[in-house]
Write an enzyme that holds these catalytic residues in place. Sequence first.
Site: not given
Length: 519
Positions: A162, A191, A195, A244
């Site tokens: 992340d 990734d 997040d 996302r």
Amino acid sequence: MRRPVARRLLAAMATMAVAGATGVVLTMPEASAAVTGSATGYATQNGGTTGGAGGQTVRATTGTAIHTALCTRASSSTPIIIEVEGTINHANTAKVSGSSCNTAAGVIELKQISNVTIVGVGSGAVFDQLGIHIRESSNIIIQNVTVKNVKKSGSPTSNGGDAIGMESDVRNVWVDHTTLEASGGESEGYDGLFDMKDNTQYVTLSYSTLRNSGRGGLVGSSETELSNGFITYHHNLYENIDSRAPLLRGGIAHMYNNYYVKLNESGINSRAGARAKVDNNYFKDSKDVLGTFYTDAAGYWQVSGNTFDNVTWSARGSENNPAGPDPTSNTTVSIPYAFTLDAASCVPSIVGQTAGAGKGLKVSDGSCTPQTPSPTPTTPTPTTPAPTTPTPDPTQPSGTNLSLGAGADGSSKADGSSYGNVRDGDLSTFWSPAGSTGSVSIKWGTATAVSKINIREASGSAGSIGSWRVLNGDTGAVLTSGSGAGAISFAKTSLKKVTFEITSSTGTPKVAEFETYAG
């Protein structure tokens, strides 16, 4: 399970020019960008987000220097502003130890701390293949930095892949004018860019660029992990993202005046009861930009004023519920803060001029015209107070509060509260038990002599603590008992853990500070 389309991502990637780092620590800022403006969105709630305002300002040109600045503070909650210039990478980011920090090599670790600002200055701050990890922390500002190519597999790895990741009781984070980017999807080792999970709340992402990634970001790590929420995304550019943008699991999120271009598989994915308020955004050259995707756990949305430019929509199915081709609201969301909307028609222009690091920290005032906010003072003017003879408060202990920099745990915690809040020196944060009774503890690595504690209740909860006991956490022995908050004395005891146990209460007890003193 969908997979990032790596080839499409790589083909669409733009080349980014990055200023070289000198590695020299400057004693004075040169052409630096001071912290500007104030937090917006949900980061203004729950007491607000001010970062290190009012604290010392230091300059760092390596990751190790950032960690050193955190570790040399008086406590883990002492305010600090860290101005960063140059390239931060694995080679110059080592673990540093200290009572006011908990760092690790190969990642910028903001763990179990509060009241910190990290701001890029001068020729710019680039975190190259090195992520920023925020954990068990509160009141954090990250502004005017670039984080790129952080990997969870391959070499080198950092922060679980992340760019910026938050987890475990995080509160009040404002990320502003940042550039977060990858160079592909999961199969290339990347990734999420942004997040949040495991009880992260009151976060704003503003005027930032997220691009060239399989995953823009998520709120909640699973369909049953629903402790996150109260997130604002505004005036951000999402470009060449597979999915996302973000993925929401539970909670409330507010998206306004964002520019979404080339969302390749899906965009705002509201799932598991999440509610998204989606206002005056511009979606272009994208697919399935809003809905519930890859699950039958429904989420909800309220839409207003959005523009859909060359957006395609897939057919509905058991695990696919796109909001379009004619999106309409299926819930209502009440927003507690003030905000001014730009017209969706000007969002591509205003976001293009303001979003990302190195854009001069410009913002919009709702007129579709970039504005330069006034700098927020970062270094207080030194003053020499006139000598005085203070009058001691006989109700309050004197000496050093041993809880600052110590650890904390307890029997249970209510949503929105944290054990660590009782030793952060901040009266606006607190711990509450999950019910009307429960315990919270202060603990140290070595035996510490304690003879007094001071229990400070949070504003609005005074008088709610009824009866209590103070326990030696090492042996379980009762040191004293009584009722009500305030200063409590007992025979000096050497211990590694002291526990305040609430055995009755009226209303919801909220302990803002559990101070401990030697005498």
